[in-house]
Design an enzyme around this catalytic site. Structure first.
Site, mmCIF file in Angstrom:
data_model
loop_
_atom_site.group_PDB
_atom_site.id
_atom_site.type_symbol
_atom_site.label_atom_id
_atom_site.label_comp_id
_atom_site.label_asym_id
_atom_site.label_seq_id
_atom_site.Cartn_x
_atom_site.Cartn_y
_atom_site.Cartn_z
ATOM 1 N N SER A 110 0.593 -1.126 0.102
ATOM 2 C CA SER A 110 0.065 0.155 0.135
ATOM 3 C C SER A 110 0.833 1.126 0.203
ATOM 4 O O SER A 110 1.676 1.400 0.768
ATOM 5 C CB SER A 110 -1.050 0.149 1.192
ATOM 6 N N GLY A 111 0.518 2.062 -1.156
ATOM 7 C CA GLY A 111 1.611 3.022 -1.092
ATOM 8 C C GLY A 111 2.395 3.296 -2.314
ATOM 9 O O GLY A 111 2.574 4.505 -1.996
ATOM 10 N N THR A 115 -2.274 1.630 -7.528
ATOM 11 C CA THR A 115 -3.254 2.072 -8.657
ATOM 12 C C THR A 115 -2.879 3.550 -9.390
ATOM 13 O O THR A 115 -3.230 3.523 -11.040
ATOM 14 C CB THR A 115 -3.635 2.645 -7.537
ATOM 15 N N ASN A 160 -1.588 5.525 2.666
ATOM 16 C CA ASN A 160 -1.358 5.961 1.865
ATOM 17 C C ASN A 160 -2.228 6.891 1.763
ATOM 18 O O ASN A 160 -3.652 6.196 2.221
ATOM 19 C CB ASN A 160 -1.734 4.600 0.534
ATOM 20 N N SER A 163 -5.554 4.449 -0.805
ATOM 21 C CA SER A 163 -4.790 3.512 -0.661
ATOM 22 C C SER A 163 -6.070 2.501 -1.315
ATOM 23 O O SER A 163 -7.747 2.372 -0.972
ATOM 24 C CB SER A 163 -4.784 2.683 0.881
ATOM 25 N N SER A 164 -6.178 1.167 -2.281
ATOM 26 C CA SER A 164 -7.041 0.825 -2.562
ATOM 27 C C SER A 164 -7.249 -0.354 -1.500
ATOM 28 O O SER A 164 -6.900 -0.732 -1.633
ATOM 29 C CB SER A 164 -6.793 0.126 -4.217
ATOM 30 N N GLY A 390 -0.779 -5.364 -1.981
ATOM 31 C CA GLY A 390 0.744 -6.519 -1.799
ATOM 32 C C GLY A 390 0.713 -7.042 -1.053
ATOM 33 O O GLY A 390 -0.290 -7.127 -0.189
ATOM 34 N N GLU A 392 1.191 -7.791 2.830
ATOM 35 C CA GLU A 392 1.220 -7.130 4.031
ATOM 36 C C GLU A 392 1.916 -7.676 5.537
ATOM 37 O O GLU A 392 1.223 -8.653 5.628
ATOM 38 C CB GLU A 392 -0.236 -6.796 4.404
#
Length: 1109
Positions: A110-111, A115, A160, A163-164, A390, A392
């Protein structure tokens, strides 16, 4: 001389190493140093073979401009510096030219910019594919689906700001030309727990804040919301505002995107009502109460929030209140109802909120797919773009069920990545005729089996524990794992029977640890069972199904009492496992392209490169292992032509031009340079170099040779420049001398010519002045004689005039004196009679004269006999006011009678129809004023006289009231087809214009309504009675140049035959039934390329848009 084409390469002006395969020496430190060096110089992209490493710069860089798009368009992958556009272009050209389906896998934590990377890929493909109105519409809908999904599926996290919180896979479909036709989106594992609870420093999903910030007060009032974030328990207040994020502007962007994608207005309203209901669910609070039987139950504290939710969703308040207080359990023929305590009531409330939002998100994806799906049935090429969370790893054992599922998905992606990379490498070696050697690598299939095995996998154990009768807790699940997985080399637990873990104090009792390919991850089992169950009480499902809100009712089909299913719904884990399996199967059918995203720091700041953080990501992404796999055979490969073009200056035989085959030239070149044979191999179309040192040696030799060539070129150029300058100066001297001599002779000639002209002018002037003096004297003599004669004649005429005036004056004086004398005599004679009757006589005489004058003037000023002529002479005297008005009325009645007496019976019928049209359309339809002056003809086609329509004439037995050519609108593409429209006493018929064959025949009794817009167009819809035989194909959408006449005659004929008035609906937006679907026809104002002709255009499956000038 043709302009020489400049060739570029990845190796030119290289900062660090552009392709990690060429890195020497290869280790973790050199890998990170190379990334840092390139990052410090704004080079955020690096290759590992065909894999792109992308480092998030956390700022805007000028490398995504339209000029950059054109620079990378149709270029070789290694021809320019590393860029995401190069990978996008390679994938698009392989799909378009080689007919290979492609997929682009974007991974990272994330980040890291996943996206944004997917947006860049889609924008590049949209920029380089075809153009056209329909193609541009498809591209716009595909691009505008992103803001909608981001608003409902993204949130601000500590890592992020956007973040998605779901995985997205989009298949973009292309035709044989490479133009986009549509797309299909699949979503995976929305983090719905975020709806009810967010970690500190994070926000709920964007859409909640966007509505409260950007919606108008009127819209918020409809949704029963307030702008204050603190009013809602589901919204975390510590991060409600995000720097650099304008929620109000984003809300307007989302609404516009929904309109472009194809959401109808009522659908958009329904979506926001569901979002508002979710927000307000968090404000429902419960209090404990004790019943007489000693059982605890819960009651709602403040029912105002519940009331507003019910008003929004159309649910009976008592039904929803009972669903929050009781739970009904069904087993075969028995139903048991139990009360819920406060904790269970809060669980039910949160479960409803999570399910409501996650189902809404799934519905949004389905609705978007309906709009962007390809409309044609032709064979399609597909490019898939996977943007998924991704790997985590959280600190302090905060990893829960969501992280376990996410990391399982990444294990599967890593597995397919290694398999497809090796497969691609092996296929290239075989294709080029190079001997393939086996490559040793870590196969993570054993980890995937630990998680997904149908008998002993962790997911299978979790499902078995959820379905087991009796008391089921997270601890019993962990005990089961300890029994089944204790001996697995990648599983660790403090309670495991394996003694080597008993003294591991870093592993808490309620946790287990899995050694993933990216490292060891410790998972907290608390919440595993509940999150896997994802249980929603049946009472709440049934309450939602009873809602009068169409969208909410559609989200809970299992709540239908007629379709009660006593089977337990599938668990979240099994659903995600099936989705991942489908995704893997889909990816294996496509040619893969990889983008590995890396986050340089945790501060979301530019110019900061945290080596420890990057090292951690490099390890769990397996990038070093990827480089080793790529370098296990040959580190570098290149087609013969560009290789020879780049290094041909190193050999005299190949410089400056090689006349033979490129492969032979490369062989000569390498033999001349004395490169050992074990360092390279010749394929069918490429040269393969084993060690990067060999390539760098070639580059050093090339650089040195280029310097020598530059010195030689400079020497030759300076000599050429000096010779050229000398020849130019010599040529200039000759030209200057010749020009000066010519100039000198021209000046001398001009001087002589000027002198001669001056002498000639003086002589001609003297002669002219002499002649002028003679002429002036002669003229003066003639003028003197004329003036004297004129003065004499004038004197004579004035004398005669005075004499005549005196004579006339004397005669006039005599006549005046005589007239005065006669008047005096008459007045003296009649003075005695005049005084008695003078007033009355004068009044009657004056009145008579005025009336006579009035009627004579009226005779001359009479208006025309046209009844519509409103002119009338002005009233001359006030006392004639009533007479004047009465005459005007009598005259108008008389001329109206005269005008009516001229009408035939047919003309009377036409005027009755005109009167009917006025009542129906005046001040309602903008087209009506233009039809007033046009006579209603009815038969615009001479069917009886034209032999072309003999077949049609024989088929119609009744009298034809109107026959006209109309345009029938096609629902699929908005295009028009010509048809003959016939109206008889009992039927409406549509026939083919060319053949005269009857296509449709509708009895007048089956026509229920006619719809049209209020604007200046000829579009109208004929609605048919539901269930009738004629309505099987749906309503008719037609366009005619005589709309007013056709609608009027259809109205009068229907009234005459059925004794019922036909409904005429005038609206700028109405629904038309096409077979089983209802399509909205919407009229808008817009400029047209083809003049003032209205055009119809399909926007999506449910909307036809008519642009009226």
């Amino acid at each position: 001389m043709a302009k020489m084409e400049v060739k570029t390469s990845l190796l030119d002006d290289m900062i660090g190493v552009g392709d990690m395969v060429l890195l020497e020496p290869l280790n973790e430190d050199s890998f990170i140093d190379n990334l840092k060096k390139r990052f410090d110089h704004n080079e955020v992209y690096t290759y590992i073979g065909s894999v792109v490493i992308s480092i998030n710069p956390y700022r805007s860089l000028p490398i995504y401009t339209p000029e950059k798009v054109e620079e990378y368009r149709n270029r070789n992958f290694y021809e320019l510096s590393p860029h995401i556009f190069a990978l996008s272009d390679e994938a698009y050209r392989s799909l378009r030219d080689q007919d290979k389906d492609q997929c682009i896998l974007i991974t990272g934590e994330s980040g890291a910019g996943k996206t944004e990377a997917s947006k860049l890929v889609m924008s590049y493909v949209a920029a380089v594919c075809g153009k056209g109105a329909e193609v541009n519409q498809v591209k716009e809908q595909l691009l505008q689906s992103n803001p909608v999904l981001e608003a409902f599926g993204n949130a601000k996290t500590v890592r992020n700001d956007n973040s998605s919180r779901f995985g997205k896979y989009m298949d973009i479909e292309f035709d044989f030309k490479g133009d986009p036709l549509g797309g299909v989106i699949s979503n995976y594992l929305l983090e719905k727990s975020r709806v009810v609870k967010q970690p500190r420093g994070e926000r709920n999903f964007h859409i909640f804040y966007q509505i409260l910030s950007g919606a108008s007060e009127e819209f918020l009032c409809k949704l029963k919301l307030e702008r204050d974030f603190s009013r809602y328990n589901y919204l975390g207040l510590d991060s409600a505002r995000v720097n650099g994020v304008d929620d109000a502007s984003n809300f307007r962007t989302v609404r516009n995107a929904m309109q472009i994608v194809g959401f109808m207005d009522h659908e958009t309203q329904s979506v926001f009502e569901v979002v508002a209901a979710v927000l307000k669910l968090g404000n429902i609070e419960f209090k404990p109460e004790s019943r007489a039987n000693g059982l605890d139950e819960s009651k709602i504290k403040d029912k105002n929030e519940l009331k507003e939710i019910c008003e929004l969703t159309g649910i009976d308040q008592s039904v929803l209140e009972r669903a929050f207080s009781f739970r009904t359990v069904e087993a075969k023929q028995e139903k048991v109802s139990t009360t819920l305590n406060v904790a269970q009531a809060y669980y039910a409330r949160d479960a409803l909120a999570k399910n409501l939002y996650s189902r809404l998100f799934s519905w949004l994806v389905t609705r978007i797919n309906e709009s962007i799906k390809a409309q044609t049935k032709v064979r399609k090429k597909v490019m898939g773009v996977l943007d998924i969370y991704g790997f985590e790893i959280f600190e302090n054992a905060d990893n829960s069920f969501e992280q376990f599922i996410i990391n399982y998905c990444n294990e599967k992606l890593q597995q397919i990545f290694i398999e497809l990379t090796l497969k691609e490498e092996q296929e290239e070696y075989i294709r080029e005729g190079i001997e393939w050697t086996h490559i040793e690598y870590f196969n993570n299939a054993i980890i995937c089996d630990l998680i997904e095995n149908n008998q002993t996998g962790i997911l299978a154990m979790l499902d078995e524990e959820c379905l087991r009768p009796g008391t089921v807790t997270d601890d019993t699940f962990l005990e089961k794992l300890n029994q089944v997985c204790a001996t697995h080399q990648h599983f660790e637990s403090r309670m495991s029977k394996c003694s080597r873990f008993l003294n591991d104090t870093s592993l808490p009792h309620s946790c287990f640890r899995i050694q993933h390919y990216a490292g060891k991850v410790m998972y907290q089992v608390e919440g595993f069972v509940d999150k896997n169950n994802d249980l929603l009480y049946r009472d709440l499902s049934q309450a939602m199904w009873k809602a009068n809100h169409s969208l909410i009712k559609a989200l809970f089909p299992e709540g239908n009492p007629a379709k009660i299913n006593l089977k337990r719904p599938p668990t979240a884990g099994s659903q995600f496992k099936a989705s991942v399996a489908t995704l893997m199967k889909n990816l294996q059918t496509k040619n893969p392209n990889y983008i590995r995203c890396i986050k340089p720091n945790d501060k979301k700041a530019a110019h900061i490169f945290n080596e420890a953080l990057v090292c951690h990501q490099i390890r769990y992404l397996g990038l070093l292992e990827n480089v080793r796999v790529r370098r296990a055979g040959y580190a570098f490969r290149q087609p013969y032509e560009p290789c020879l073009e780049r290094y041909k200056m190193l050999c005299k035989q190949t410089w400056p031009h090689w006349r033979g085959p490129a492969r032979a030239g490369v062989e000569v070149l390498f033999n001349e340079l004395g490169i050992p044979e074990e360092e390279f191999s010749f394929g069918r179309s490429k040269i393969f170099i084993r060690n990067p040192r060999t390539l760098f040696k070639l580059e050093d030799l090339r650089k040195q040779r280029l310097e020598d060539l530059a010195t030689l070129i400079g020497k030759i150029y300076r000599g050429w420049k000096c010779r050229t300058r000398f020849l130019l100066m010599k040529k200039c001297q000759i030209v200057i001398a010749s020009w000066y001599r010519r100039y000198s002779q021209q000046k001398k000639y001009q001087k002589i010519k000027s002198s001669a002209i001056t002498v000639q002018s003086y002589i001609r002037g003297w002669k002219a002045r002499k002649l002028l003096r003679e002429l002036k004297h002669l003229k003066r003599c003639n003028e003197a004689a004329t003036v004297i004669a004129a003065y004499w004649h004038g004197t004579q005429a004035r004398r005669e005039l005075r004499r005549l005036k005196d004579e006339a004056r004397n005669k006039h004086a005599i006549a005046v004196i005589w007239a005065f004398w006669l008047g005096y005599k008459v007045r003296r004679e009649y003075r005695k009679f005049f005084r008695a009757n003078a007033g009355r006589k004068i009044y009657e005489f004056t009145l008579q004269r005025l009336m006579q004058k009035y009627f004579l003037e009226m005779k001359n000023k009479m208006p025309s006999l046209s009844p519509i002529d409103k002119n009338w002479p002005a009233r001359p005297y006030l006392f004639l006011d009533s007479t004047h008005k009465e005459l005007k009325r009598i005259f108008h009645l008389w001329r109206c009678k005269k005008y009516r007496d001229q009408f035939t019976d047919q003309q009377k019928l036409i005027y009755e129809e005109k009167l009917e049209a006025s009542e129906l359309f005046k001040d309602k339809k903008a087209l009506y004023p233009a039809s007033v002056g046009q006579p209603f003809q009815g038969a615009y086609l001479e069917i009886s006289e034209n032999p072309k329509y003999k077949k049609l004439k024989d088929a119609v037995d009744e009298k034809i009231i109107i026959a006209e050519v109309v345009n029938k609108i096609n629902r699929a593409n908005g295009k028009a087809a010509s048809r003959i429209f016939l109206l008889t006493k009992n039927n409406v018929l549509l026939a083919d214009q060319k053949s005269g064959t009857i296509k449709s025949e509708v009895p007048l009794g089956d026509v229920t309504k006619v719809s049209m817009s209020s604007q200046n167009d000829g579009f109208f819809a004929v609605h048919l009675k539901e269930g009738s035989e004629a309505a099987s194909k749906g309503d008719f959408l037609l366009s005619s140049d005589h709309l007013i006449e056709m609608a009027t005659k259809l109205y009068r004929t229907t009234l005459s035959q059925t004794k019922q008035k036909l409904n005429i609906e005038i609206s700028d937006e109405f629904l038309v039934q096409f077979k089983q679907d209802k399509v909205c026809v919407k009229f808008i104002q817009g400029s047209q390329k083809n003049g003032n002709i209205p055009t119809c255009k399909r926007k999506n499956n449910r909307l036809l848009e008519v642009a009226v000038p």
